[in-house]
Design an enzyme around this catalytic site. Structure first.
Site: not given
Ligand code: MN
Length: 411
Positions: A129, A195, A197, A229, A236, A240, A249
């Site tokens: 990733h 995401e 996870e 997520d 983002q 970020y 997020k």
């Protein structure tokens, strides 16, 4: 192991699993239960039958909004409680067989958040990733930043917006910089993503100043859940640098309701990828610390059938949970029962094992096909994202159920 409860061989909630969760029936109090097949075992009622007598547990601990107080009894007690339940469910002359009211059908209950989450940390621990993201947004030749192979990169997230499977969310708004613009705009995100996870729940608190070693880490982990997520890639991308993800997020993360204990996952331990270069001594971990957990992401467009878009595995993680926890506490930062730590997006090497739309559609350049000729670059309004996970060894199956969340239009 043979239980006298009828369970389908493909049930996630086999006799080997026995995950803990919080449920309620109609308007009654929330209670702690254990899933077995299609049923839930009411632990307050079980306790009243005296099967936990040797553990000295007050039955009231099972009438609670969260698992936190039960988890706080310590692994010595909670592991034993699960073993007692397992033994009783296999014992044909068990006292549990005399009382049908201690079993409730899962379809008749409302599930609730299993733990009161104090703090939430999200890691970034899949090398596939991190490499994909670095390749897309920076330089394919230097996709990983210099620190990546030396420490499990993470950031501190919001616990207030972690929600249970089944709760809908709304498309977030935020500040984005469109490609052809020179100034940002405030608008609905057009790149909402999932995401894939897994989260782990802290089972034992530490005091400020203390550190947990990789060897001790498993004693501090109660169990695991599936974790989506939710991410807004356009927000983002603009926000970020330099301090990491923030509003991209914090609008929502969703979890599955049943907490699968580390003990149930023990048979599925496996070694992780070789770490090169060698990590510093405080992050070294010995033995099999990864877990072979099959993971799947599906998208269900409005009024359509679900379609699998990714198949991954938790065993791909470069940094394991013990290393994440050792790193997290290496500066003396304290952790509390109920804290949530998420793995980071779990991608594998193959393009169909990527754990986000950002990677699956390669930043929107390769649409992902759904049913009936439909396709997606990111998640549309009224799409439902479903994640499932299970371990399988021969006929032994231990699964997580699912985390399922529908994205509605912006408020
Ligand atoms: Mn994440």
């Amino acid at each position: 192991m043979q239980t006298w409860i009828e369970t389908d061989k493909n049930s996630d909630f086999s006799i080997y699993n026995l995950p803990f969760g919080v449920y309620s029936i109609k308007n009654k109090n929330k209670k702690i239960g254990v899933a077995i097949g299609d049923l839930i075992l009411d632990l307050e009622a079980v306790s009243e039958l005296g099967v936990f007598n040797e553990l000295n547990i007050d039955s009231n601990v099972f009438v609670s909004n969260y698992l936190n107080d039960f988890i706080s009894l310590g692994k010595k007690t909670t592991v034993k409680a699960r073993e007692i339940i397992q033994k009783e469910l296999c014992n044909v002359s068990s006292v549990l067989r005399n009382d049908n009211s201690i079993f409730i059908k899962q379809k008749d209950v409302t599930m609730h958040m299993p733990v009161k989450i104090g703090d939430y940390t999200d890691f970034y621990s899949s090398i596939e990733h991190a490499t994909n993201i670095g390749t897309m947004f920076r330089d394919p030749k230097n996709a990983l930043l210099p620190n990546w192979r030396h420490l499990p990169v993470g950031y501190h997230g919001r616990s207030s917006s972690i929600i249970l499977s089944g709760q809908d969310i709304h498309r977030p708004k935020g500040q984005v910089m469109l490609n052809d613009n020179t100034s940002p705009s405030f608008q609905e995100s057009v790149r909402v993503d999932f995401e894939l996870e897994m989260g782990f729940i802290i089972g034992k608190s530490t005091h400020l100043g203390e550190s947990v070693s990789t060897n001790e880490a498993e004693d501090f982990i109660f169990g695991k859940v599936l974790f989506n997520d939710w991410s807004a890639r356009d927000i983002q991308k603009w926000e970020y640098v330099p301090l990491g993800p923030f509003l991209a997020k914090s609008f929502a993360s969703s979890i599955s309701p049943w907490v699968v204990t580390l003990e149930a996952l023990e048979p599925f331990k496996t070694t992780g990828p070789k770490q090169e270069p060698k990590v510093l001594p405080h992050l070294e971990s010995k033995g099999a610390k990864n877990y072979d957990i099959n993971l799947e992401v599906l998208i269900q467009a409005d009024k359509e059938n679900e379609k699998t878009v990714s198949k991954s595995n938790f065993k791909f993680m470069y940094w394991n949970m013990c290393q994440q926890l050792a790193h997290h506490t290496s500066n003396g930062c304290n952790i509390n029962v109920g804290d949530m730590m998420a793995s980071g997006t779990i991608s594998g090497k193959d393009a169909n094992s990527y754990g986000s739309m950002l990677e699956l559609s390669w930043a929107g350049s390769k649409p992902v096909s759904l049913n009936n000729g439909d396709s997606r670059k990111f998640i549309n309004d009224n799409d439902t994202v479903i994640m499932r996970g299970y371990c399988q060894k021969g006929s032994i199956r231990v699964g997580f159920g699912e985390v399922k969340t529908k994205l509605l239009k912006s408020l």
